[in-house]
Design a protein around this motif. Sequence first.
Motif, PDB file in Angstrom:
ATOM      1  N   SER A 195       0.822  -1.205   0.000  1.00 27.19           N
ATOM      2  CA  SER A 195       0.000   0.000   0.000  1.00 27.19           C
ATOM      3  C   SER A 195       0.854   1.253   0.000  1.00 27.19           C
ATOM      4  N   HIS A 196       0.290   2.330  -0.514  1.00 24.08           N
ATOM      5  CA  HIS A 196       1.005   3.599  -0.632  1.00 24.08           C
ATOM      6  C   HIS A 196      -0.038   4.700  -0.725  1.00 24.08           C
ATOM      7  N   VAL A 197       0.277   5.869  -0.186  1.00 23.43           N
ATOM      8  CA  VAL A 197      -0.610   7.022  -0.284  1.00 23.43           C
ATOM      9  C   VAL A 197      -0.024   7.990  -1.295  1.00 23.43           C
ATOM     10  N   ASN A 198      -0.807   8.366  -2.288  1.00 26.32           N
ATOM     11  CA  ASN A 198      -0.367   9.293  -3.324  1.00 26.32           C
ATOM     12  C   ASN A 198      -0.530  10.723  -2.808  1.00 26.32           C
ATOM     13  N   PRO A 199       0.566  11.429  -2.547  1.00 23.78           N
ATOM     14  CA  PRO A 199       0.448  12.780  -2.000  1.00 23.78           C
ATOM     15  C   PRO A 199      -0.124  13.783  -2.987  1.00 23.78           C
ATOM     16  N   TYR A 200      -0.176  13.413  -4.281  1.00 24.33           N
ATOM     17  CA  TYR A 200      -0.668  14.321  -5.316  1.00 24.33           C
ATOM     18  C   TYR A 200      -2.117  14.026  -5.698  1.00 24.33           C
ATOM     19  N   LYS A 209      -8.963  14.062 -11.461  1.00 26.69           N
ATOM     20  CA  LYS A 209      -8.101  13.627 -12.558  1.00 26.69           C
ATOM     21  C   LYS A 209      -8.203  12.116 -12.719  1.00 26.69           C
ATOM     22  N   ALA A 210      -8.584  11.694 -13.919  1.00 22.50           N
ATOM     23  CA  ALA A 210      -8.878  10.276 -14.150  1.00 22.50           C
ATOM     24  C   ALA A 210      -7.645   9.389 -14.014  1.00 22.50           C
ATOM     25  N   HIS A 211      -6.451   9.948 -14.207  1.00 19.28           N
ATOM     26  CA  HIS A 211      -5.242   9.122 -14.111  1.00 19.28           C
ATOM     27  C   HIS A 211      -4.682   9.065 -12.701  1.00 19.28           C
ATOM     28  N   HIS A 212      -5.332   9.750 -11.751  1.00 14.95           N
ATOM     29  CA  HIS A 212      -4.912   9.701 -10.349  1.00 14.95           C
ATOM     30  C   HIS A 212      -5.684   8.634  -9.603  1.00 14.95           C
ATOM     31  N   ARG A 213      -5.002   7.970  -8.672  1.00 18.44           N
ATOM     32  CA  ARG A 213      -5.625   7.068  -7.720  1.00 18.44           C
ATOM     33  C   ARG A 213      -5.121   7.413  -6.322  1.00 18.44           C
ATOM     34  N   PRO A 214      -5.863   7.096  -5.289  1.00 22.51           N
ATOM     35  CA  PRO A 214      -5.388   7.422  -3.932  1.00 22.51           C
ATOM     36  C   PRO A 214      -4.023   6.825  -3.620  1.00 22.51           C
ATOM     37  N   GLU A 215      -3.726   5.663  -4.224  1.00 18.12           N
ATOM     38  CA  GLU A 215      -2.450   5.013  -3.940  1.00 18.12           C
ATOM     39  C   GLU A 215      -1.403   5.237  -5.028  1.00 18.12           C
ATOM     40  N   GLY A 216      -1.741   5.962  -6.093  1.00 17.70           N
ATOM     41  CA  GLY A 216      -0.761   6.174  -7.153  1.00 17.70           C
ATOM     42  C   GLY A 216      -1.415   6.706  -8.414  1.00 17.70           C
ATOM     43  N   PHE A 217      -1.121   6.051  -9.548  1.00 16.63           N
ATOM     44  CA  PHE A 217      -1.581   6.530 -10.849  1.00 16.63           C
ATOM     45  C   PHE A 217      -2.060   5.351 -11.687  1.00 16.63           C
TER      46      PHE A 217
END
Length: 354
Positions: free
Chosen positions: A20-25, A30-38
Amino acid sequence: MRPSARVLALAGLLLLSSCSHVNPYYDPKKAHHRPEGFQNIDPNAVLPRPFSDFARWQRERFSLEIAPPKMDLAPVQPDFGLIRSSEDQFAVTWIGHSTALVQMGTVRVLTDPQFSQRASPVQWAGPKRYQPPGVALADLPHVDVVLISHNHYDHLDAASVRALNAQAGGAPLFVVPLGLETWMADVGITNVKALDWWDHVDVAGLTVHLTPVQHWSRRTLSDANQSLWGGFVVEGKAGGAMRRLFFAGDTGYSAQHFREIGNKLGPIDLALIPIGAYEPRWFMSSQHVNPEESVQIHRDLRSRFSIGVHWGTFLLTDEPLDAAVGDLAMARSKSGVRDEDFIVLRHGGSRRID
């Protein structure tokens, strides 16, 4: 040429599931963003592919005899007069794989620097280089801007970027997709600008845009798609006129992406488009274009002049090292693209663009 069991085992490890990972961005708009990444925006382009698919490919590949190249792929003697020129010019030198040196005006831009013997986390295993770099790292002129498309080992080589960061005259600006600035800082590189798709940065009289492409990222066992991937459009004056350079990095074909790039930032004066590492199609099609799709990208971008890259250097997939050249010729003919409008260079070869 037969892939070694050691290489297969290493590649298998690199394709294991991540933690698991948290996407700080993360931006839910934005459709290419996910909470954990891209992610890719095409729901059919979920990458990386399942490990079961990778295992099937490796089983099939283990008994495959890949024919040696028929072409002479050895580097040509570099034109150091052109490469080291301080004149206002628009010129390109293909160093190998996705590494190219482009001069726009008097500013030098280097793409995806990979100068090591292997595209791997270690130098005793992994895909090996079949041709030396067309220009040695030590022979490069001072580089002003380095474009990194994503973090796969054949595009982001730690030894190469460390050497560039320590070049005489000061470090270049490294322009990277979101998330890669953390990795760069970890290896001691801080002159970095991270971009999201459609962001841009102005540097040395150039404007560098990060564009969407269809691919994925992974550097370790636990970081799949935690950093973004992308292509680049670079705008600036060269030879007395405004010019546009496109560099795709790695990509599967996306009509949406490439037509949008062509509409927003085209026409393109020089496009560096991948043409190799495309077989077998059942496994590679969503992540690597074949030459027919490369020609379609050329058309989508409204490119005036394109050069095929990402071939002939590392044996990454199931086609011979030189297969892309013949397939590109057939694709040009089929699409009505003139031979002189989409070419390949030898390793170390240069071309001045008028």
